[in-house]
Design a protein around this motif. Structure first.
Motif, PDB file in Angstrom:
ATOM      1  N   GLU A  90     -22.565  -5.346 -32.129  1.00  0.00           N
ATOM      2  CA  GLU A  90     -21.596  -4.476 -32.795  1.00  0.00           C
ATOM      3  C   GLU A  90     -21.751  -4.607 -34.308  1.00  0.00           C
TER       4      GLU A  90
ATOM      5  N   VAL B 168     -29.431  -2.931 -32.240  1.00  0.00           N
ATOM      6  CA  VAL B 168     -28.539  -2.246 -31.307  1.00  0.00           C
ATOM      7  C   VAL B 168     -29.154  -2.411 -29.923  1.00  0.00           C
TER       8      VAL B 168
ATOM      9  N   LEU C 207     -27.368   5.883 -38.304  1.00  0.00           N
ATOM     10  CA  LEU C 207     -26.639   5.764 -37.043  1.00  0.00           C
ATOM     11  C   LEU C 207     -26.451   4.304 -36.637  1.00  0.00           C
ATOM     12  N   ALA C 208     -27.505   3.501 -36.825  1.00  0.00           N
ATOM     13  CA  ALA C 208     -27.450   2.100 -36.412  1.00  0.00           C
ATOM     14  C   ALA C 208     -26.526   1.286 -37.305  1.00  0.00           C
TER      15      ALA C 208
ATOM     16  N   GLN D 275     -23.004   1.957 -36.171  1.00  0.00           N
ATOM     17  CA  GLN D 275     -22.898   2.060 -34.714  1.00  0.00           C
ATOM     18  C   GLN D 275     -21.447   1.933 -34.282  1.00  0.00           C
TER      19      GLN D 275
ATOM     20  N   LEU E 260     -28.908   5.223 -26.270  1.00  0.00           N
ATOM     21  CA  LEU E 260     -28.178   4.663 -27.411  1.00  0.00           C
ATOM     22  C   LEU E 260     -27.556   5.735 -28.299  1.00  0.00           C
TER      23      LEU E 260
ATOM     24  N   MET F  97     -24.106   6.164 -32.378  1.00  0.00           N
ATOM     25  CA  MET F  97     -25.004   5.222 -31.723  1.00  0.00           C
ATOM     26  C   MET F  97     -24.159   4.097 -31.162  1.00  0.00           C
ATOM     27  N   GLU F  98     -24.365   3.832 -29.889  1.00  0.00           N
ATOM     28  CA  GLU F  98     -23.558   2.807 -29.220  1.00  0.00           C
ATOM     29  C   GLU F  98     -24.330   2.284 -28.017  1.00  0.00           C
TER      30      GLU F  98
END
Length: 223
Positions: free
Chosen positions: A43, A128, A160-161, A164, A208, A219-220
């Protein structure tokens, strides 16, 4: 701002979670060093408040592992008040060291001081799930496999990362990656995300990059 609290004593952990939430932070609280390291690596947090005496892994071990991949600011919050312990915490990569018992107002002030300094120390590596981004070398791997990206694809992935878990609007992405005002008739962001997914997600079972309808992309690392 997101804060991770790693504290094994239930009353202390709940006190920190409640107090920091009331001070305007988004707070996650875990009780073991192992869980703390896992959360920090999967995270995105702005500050980590870390105890030293923890089950699973102690605070020293956590920060040693964490500093291999991440430069998120860490504030040690512990009852260990020997000078040798303070020096050890800072030498291992801690950014601040506060001894229990403490004044809650001082903790908040110290956290805010770390947040002011945080933008100056961008993480050299962003992770991630099994995706790793080496920011300095501009190298991307997933599950150990090298992925070649264009300059704009790398910038999009990095954005995005870095954020996230957050939903990023098309207009924000356009302004950050292309330095342009978003035109609703332009699909440049959607096309770029589609191309990035083809390299980052399509060859892998776990996805992702996610679309949030009517809002944008995020992004997750979902289970």
């Amino acid at each position: 701002m997101r804060i991770l609290v790693v504290e094994d004593e239930p009353k202390a952990g709940e006190y920190l979670r409640k107090g920091l939430t009331e001070s305007g932070f988004n707070v996650d609280w875990v009780c073991t060093g192992t869980d703390g390291l896992h959360q920090a690596e999967t995270e995105a947090y702005d500050v980590i408040v870390l105890d030293v005496m923890l089950p699973g892994m102690d605070g020293w071990q956590v920060i040693q592992q964490l500093r291999k991949t991440c430069n998120v600011p860490v504030l040690f919050l512990t009852a260990r008040d020997d000078l040798a312990d303070r020096i050890k915490g800072l030498e291992l990569g801690g950014d601040d060291y506060l001894v229990k018992p403490f004044a809650f107002a001082e903790l908040v002030v110290r956290i805010r001081a770390l947040l002011r300094r945080a933008p100056l120390r961008e993480s050299e590596r962003v992770t991630v799930a099994d995706l790793e981004i080496d920011v300095l070398k501009r190298r991307v791997t997933r599950a150990g496999e090298r992925i070649d990206l264009t300059t704009k694809e790398f910038a999009l992935l990095h954005l995005l990362a870095q954020r996230q878990g957050e939903v990023l609007s098309r207009s924000l992405i356009a302004s950050q990656v292309w330095d342009m005002n978003f035109d609703s008739d332009t699909n440049v962001v959607d096309v770029a995300v589609r191309r990035l997914r083809a390299k980052i997600d399509d060859p892998f079972a776990r996805k992702l990059i996610h679309t949030v309808r009517g809002m944008g992309y995020m992004m997750e690392a979902r289970l």
